[in-house]
Design an enzyme around this catalytic site. Structure first.
Site, short mmCIF file in Angstrom:
data_model
loop_
_atom_site.label_atom_id
_atom_site.label_comp_id
_atom_site.label_asym_id
_atom_site.label_seq_id
_atom_site.Cartn_x
_atom_site.Cartn_y
_atom_site.Cartn_z
N TYR A 50 0.82 -1.22 0.00
CA TYR A 50 0.00 0.00 0.00
C TYR A 50 0.85 1.27 0.00
CZ TYR A 50 -4.48 -2.29 0.35
OH TYR A 50 -5.59 -3.01 0.07
N ASP A 53 0.88 -33.82 8.72
CA ASP A 53 -0.05 -34.71 8.01
C ASP A 53 0.74 -35.70 7.17
OD1 ASP A 53 -2.16 -33.41 9.08
OD2 ASP A 53 -2.63 -32.22 7.29
N GLU A 102 1.57 -29.21 12.63
CA GLU A 102 1.33 -28.50 11.38
C GLU A 102 0.42 -27.30 11.56
OE1 GLU A 102 0.61 -30.99 8.04
OE2 GLU A 102 -0.32 -29.41 6.87
#
Lengths: 387, 708
Positions: free
Chosen positions: A119, A267, A215
């Protein structure tokens, strides 16, 4: 830009009472390399040469795996970025803009997020209807380019990534002058700040034996609620999926400064393997920071592809591997840092023969606290992990 | 059907006998020959007199064509005066005078008062007129619509008397009827006595040329013919107008000076740019390939008896004794056979033999092409383009008639619509009878298609059904501004100027072989856009000239060329020749455009880079910007420079070959501003055309000396 600029320049004149910003030695160093960058343009232009930048290449072809250091290093390959090249003109201009943005931040002693930087620099180019940056994804890689070109860290440029990691455990530290006890952070834990360098985040006391990195947030909450870290005397962290650089930097510091072993509970899918790989060896994109981020001794605790049988899970908690998953898994198996590890080849092949992936949350189907009360303790006790 | 049978049947049936229709005898009483003039009086549309507008143009056209033919044949550098005067509403008196050789007394009535009378029909040689209908038909039209006779003044020499005739055509018999001088015409004596007579009787005659320089003594017109016809017509400007025709005639005839006094009293002069007459075309004998069976039999009958070999060599071109022998062998006839005693079967055998024998193409000195250089200069004077090229094809043959194709092409430049002045626009709107603005724009300006007209209308903010005739001055100003602002080069379609034997063809564009050839070409290969089965689009003007001893027109009004395959093939080759050169130019132009785009991309970012750098290390922003700008210009200048060297400079046009003219547009624009040419004031045909300086006061009010 013209308007913005004049406002910025005239600001100090209007408020002379504002105390001058105290620059750290690091800031001075960064400023001088920024000035070098700008000086190159002036020099080239004065000699009627086309200015260009040498941006170290951040692609797979320019990284290599250092076997002795056991992490990914960036090669010496560089990309030339020319102002007078149709396809590079805009990114050259953007690189210079990011440089000036960083300079402003450093001089004012402020930091901003990469979104804030976007920005700060976004405006319409004079005379045309084109924006300097169309959206943030234009700006982010340019910031990384400036980092590698100046060989400066993002923190040194006063830019930080949005933070999304959390930590809890028997560790007390000072964060920007505030004392924090990470064992008394309630259910939310301590939000890992985006800059975790010693100047900002100073470790004071640590009694933990190891670090367990999970995770994502949901699993981390399970462990925190069950006070796993208290029982096993460890630090519990998560990185909200792919860990941002602050989380990885913190893991690196915990490991190298406090000598804590790092265990990862991720995972059982290609994504999980890759997260482990990034923590352990560093990422391709940020290869230049591997030495400050990679934890080559990190261990992969789970989930393993054998867990489906070992934990007697039902087919209903499995997720079928997609084509991209299979492709990605094969790609990961071929990474040089996995290629000679028989255990890993067996693991990845196991998942491929299973034909499905498993999330850590799948263990909840056994019992809500199965993962904290049985799975993790059993792995730790058996020292059963992949390296 | 035998009529008597019918009556007998009716009687036998006992029915009331039917009223007798016609019998062969009663019908025979009504059967009579039809005179040519009666036929064409009824079918005047065949000759181009189908509406008042066209009638006016056709009359001027026929007279001017005849004048030019006469002058060239006599070896006189032509000077032509065209004078149109409005006598009543929708009635015009048209006077056309030339400085040609004049006409001998006894031929005058026949030439102007008898249809199908002329010198050009039977000979094989390139000329503008070919049938001998045109001018007499114009006179007949005038007589039919106004009842006024055709007035002819002809002077053959300074010393001899000038002939003055007033003629009417007797349509029943197709013969002239002389009205003045008790049926014998009037002879005006030469010198001063004659001048007085002319003045006294109000006969129109331009006796002196315009002085060559200010104050010089004007030279006398030594010979010439003037024809005056009064007719019902309509004068207008824009496409298909007299102005348009004269302008186009000036392009294809650079050796002609035209003085035109229009009905509003404006004098336009198109000066010649060369005093050199076109090469005199030679008359040739027919080529054997072009002779049909019937014609061959007539030829055998018409000529005195000789041997067959002799007959073939003398009556055809390109037949040597050797070729004649071959033909005879192929026809299985003796070379000594008596040419008058040949039977029909023999003639057929000879006809077949001719087709089977290889005979070289006819000699082509019967055609005088305009030439590439004159084509380019001619086109450049009228079309404000940036690129000009021309190609003259080698002569070829259709049906035994030699012909030659010439093509010139102009690309770019502002269109007429963009160059029209406000006052000219006001006048055009006043004269137009178009019901909508769109119609007005499309009919008045060349190169403005439906799409472009629509865009102009939108830009100016007029309604689709608003009538331009009712526009107020402020609205015309708005339209004028819109016409200047809208980019017409997109969606503008190619303008095709067609010529046959140097005569512009202005109507029936769709039926013409030239248009067919242009539309069937793939112009996309040369960097133009073109939708299937239509003319390519872009700021293009194409000029195509067919020169031939016999131009195959589709009708007697001579408006479109018939599509013989040989002609189409030559047209295609000619178009390809100019297309290739245009392609080279378009590619170079594109390269420059890309280079400019490249530069603009750099320039866009330079300011940002300079600002960012000066923010970081405090260097002077403007100085850095100037330095960077210099580098940018150097980086992108390369292609520009190359183009300058190879393209713009006429002296060095590598890659184009011969006959290409490239005009520097910046220079051109400056000149245009100076000259400010409207559509009614076309670029002069003389003087220094390249720098655009008008050689004449195109809109000068000076009147010609009509009476002396």
């Amino acid at each position: 830009m013209a308007k913005k600029k004049t406002r910025k320049k005239s600001a100090p004149e209007k408020k002379p009472a504002k105390p001058p910003v105290k620059l750290t030695p690091q800031d001075r160093k960064t400023l001088s390399s920024l000035k070098n960058l700008a000086g190159g343009v002036v020099k080239a232009a004065a000699r009627s040469r086309a200015p260009h930048l040498e941006v170290p290449s951040r692609s797979l072809s320019n990284v290599r795996y250092n076997k002795s250091k056991r992490f990914i290093e960036m090669g010496s390959g560089k990309n030339r970025r020319e102002l007078f090249n149709l396809s590079q003109a805009k990114s050259y201009m953007q690189t210079m803009l990011v440089g000036s943005g960083c300079k402003t931040l450093i001089e004012q002693g402020k930091t901003t997020s990469i979104r804030g930087m976007y920005y700060l620099l976004k405006h319409t180019i004079e005379g045309v209807k084109e924006e300097t940056f169309d959206d943030q994804s234009d700006c982010d890689p340019i910031i990384e380019d400036v980092e590698v070109t100046l060989n400066a860290l993002r923190e040194e440029l006063h830019v930080y990534a949005s933070n999304r990691g959390a930590m809890v455990g028997p560790l007390s530290l000072t964060d920007s002058g505030d004392d924090i006890d990470c064992s008394r952070m309630g259910s939310g834990g301590y939000n890992i700040p985006s800059i975790v360098e010693d100047e900002v985040l100073h470790f004071r006391k640590c009694t933990a034996d190891f670090v367990l990195h999970v995770e994502k947030d949901t699993v981390w909450r399970r462990f925190n609620e069950d006070k796993f870290w208290r029982e096993h005397n460890c630090i519990l962290t998560h990185g909200g999926g792919q860990p941002p650089r602050d989380v990885r930097r913190l893991l690196h510091r915990l490991h190298s400064e406090l000598d804590l072993p790092i265990y990862c509970l991720l995972d059982n899918d290609p994504w999980g393997y890759y997260i482990y790989s990034v923590i352990k060896q560093g990422s391709i994109n940020l290869a230049y920071e591997s030495k400050r981020m990679a934890v080559p001794d990190a261990k992969f605790m789970g989930l393993r592809s054998i867990d489906y049988e070992r934990c007697e899970l039902t087919p209903s908690v499995t997720i079928k591997l997609s084509d991209t998953d299979i492709k990605r898994a094969k790609q990961i198996a071929n990474y040089p840092w996995f290629a000679h590890k028989k255990a890993w080849q067996k693991e990845i092949n196991g998942m491929l023969t299973n034909g499905f992936k498993l999330e850590v949350e799948a263990l909840i189907s056994k019992d809500i606290s199965y993962v904290t009360e049985q799975y993790a303790p059993a792995r730790l006790a058996a020292e059963d992990w992949l390296d | 059907m035998p009529a008597p049978n019918a009556t007998m049947d009716a009687a036998a049936n006992g029915k009331k006998p039917r009223r007798r229709r016609e019998t062969a005898q009663s019908m025979a009483a009504k059967q009579q020959s039809i005179s040519v003039s009666e036929f064409f009086a009824k079918n005047r549309h065949l000759l181009g007199f189908d509406n008042p507008r066209k009638a006016l143009l056709t009359t001027v056209k026929e007279a001017v064509d005849n004048s030019l033919d006469a002058c060239e044949e006599a070896g006189i550098v032509p000077e032509i005066w065209v004078h149109i005067e409005s006598t009543k509403k929708n009635r015009y008196k048209i006077g056309i005078q030339d400085n040609g050789p004049g006409i001998v007394k006894k031929q005058i009535p026949l030439i102007f008062g008898k249809l199908l009378y002329g010198s050009k029909f039977h000979r094989l040689r390139m000329s503008r007129g070919q049938q001998g209908i045109g001018i007499s038909a114009a006179g007949m039209y005038g007589m039919l619509t106004t009842g006024k006779p055709v007035k002819i003044i002809s002077k053959t020499s300074v010393r001899k008397p000038t002939h003055y005739y007033e003629i009417q055509i007797d349509t029943k018999t197709n013969t002239p009827e002389i009205l003045n001088g008790k049926g014998n015409g009037v002879d005006i004596p030469p010198n001063d006595a004659g001048r007085k007579y002319i003045l006294k009787h109000g006969i129109e005659w331009v006796a002196e040329y315009e002085p060559e320089s200010e104050g010089a003594k004007p030279k006398d017109v030594r010979s010439g013919t003037r024809v005056t016809i009064e007719l019902e017509g309509k004068h207008h400007r824009g496409r298909g107008s007299v102005d348009d025709y004269l302008e186009q005639t000036a392009i294809s005839n650079p050796h002609v000076t035209l003085h035109y006094l229009d009905p509003d009293g404006n004098q336009h002069t198109y000066h010649r740019s060369t005093r050199e007459l076109p090469k005199e075309p030679k008359e040739i004998k027919p080529h054997p390939y072009g002779v049909e069976m019937g014609r061959l039999i007539t030829m055998f009958k018409d000529q005195p008896a000789t041997s067959l070999s002799q007959f073939l060599t003398t009556s055809f071109s390109r037949v040597s004794p050797a070729v004649a022998r071959k033909i005879c062998e192929a026809a299985n006839l003796s070379t000594r056979a008596n040419s008058r005693k040949l039977k029909r079967e023999d003639a057929d055998a000879i006809y077949q033999a001719i087709q089977a024998t290889k005979i070289s193409a006819p000699s082509t000195d019967c055609i005088a092409p305009i030439g590439e250089e004159l084509l380019i200069t001619g086109l450049h004077q009228v079309v404000p383009g940036e690129f000009f090229t021309a190609a003259t094809r080698p002569p070829s043959v259709y049906r035994g008639n030699p012909f030659q194709i010439e093509v010139a092409l102009a690309y770019g430049g502002a269109t007429q619509a963009q160059k029209v002045t406000l006052s000219a626009l006001q006048q055009l709107i006043q004269e137009s009878d178009a019901r909508t603005l769109r119609q007005f724009l499309m009919n008045t300006f060349d190169g403005v298609g439906a799409d472009a007209a629509e865009r102009i209308r939108n830009e100016a903010g007029f309604g689709a059904r608003q009538s331009p005739a009712k526009f107020k001055n402020s609205e015309i100003e708005r339209l004028h501004a819109a016409m200047r602002n809208v980019n017409l080069s997109e969606g503008q379609s190619m303008q095709v100027l067609r010529y046959a034997n140097r005569v512009p063809l202005q109507f029936k564009q769709r039926d013409c072989a030239i248009t067919e050839a242009v539309m069937n070409m793939n112009w996309r290969a040369y960097g133009l856009s073109q939708s299937r089965g239509s003319l390519p689009s872009g700021p293009l003007t194409l000029m195509v000239h067919l020169a031939s001893v016999w131009v195959p027109f589709t009708s007697e009004s001579k408006e479109a060329i018939a599509a013989y395959p040989e002609i189409l093939k030559e047209l295609r080759l000619g178009l390809q020749a100019v297309g290739r050169k245009l392609g080279i130019y378009m590619r170079r132009r594109k390269k420059v455009k890309q280079e400019n785009e490249r530069r603009s991309v750099f320039l866009r970012y330079l300011g940002e880079v300079a600002r960012a750098v000066s923010d970081i290390n405090g260097t002077d922003r403007d100085e850095l910007y100037a330095n960077l700008l210099r580098v940018a210009e150097r980086k992108t200048a390369e292609a520009d420079v190359k183009f300058d060297d190879r393209g713009r400079k006429v002296a060095d046009q590598s890659g184009f070959g011969k006959h290409v003219l490239i005009v520097d547009q910046e220079q051109q624009t400056a000149d245009d501003a100076e000259a400010d040419l409207g559509p009614t004031n076309p670029a002069p045909v003389n003087g220094k055309p390249i720098n655009g300086k008008p050689a004449v006061d195109a809109n000068g009010q000076q009147q010609p000396k009509l009476f002396d």
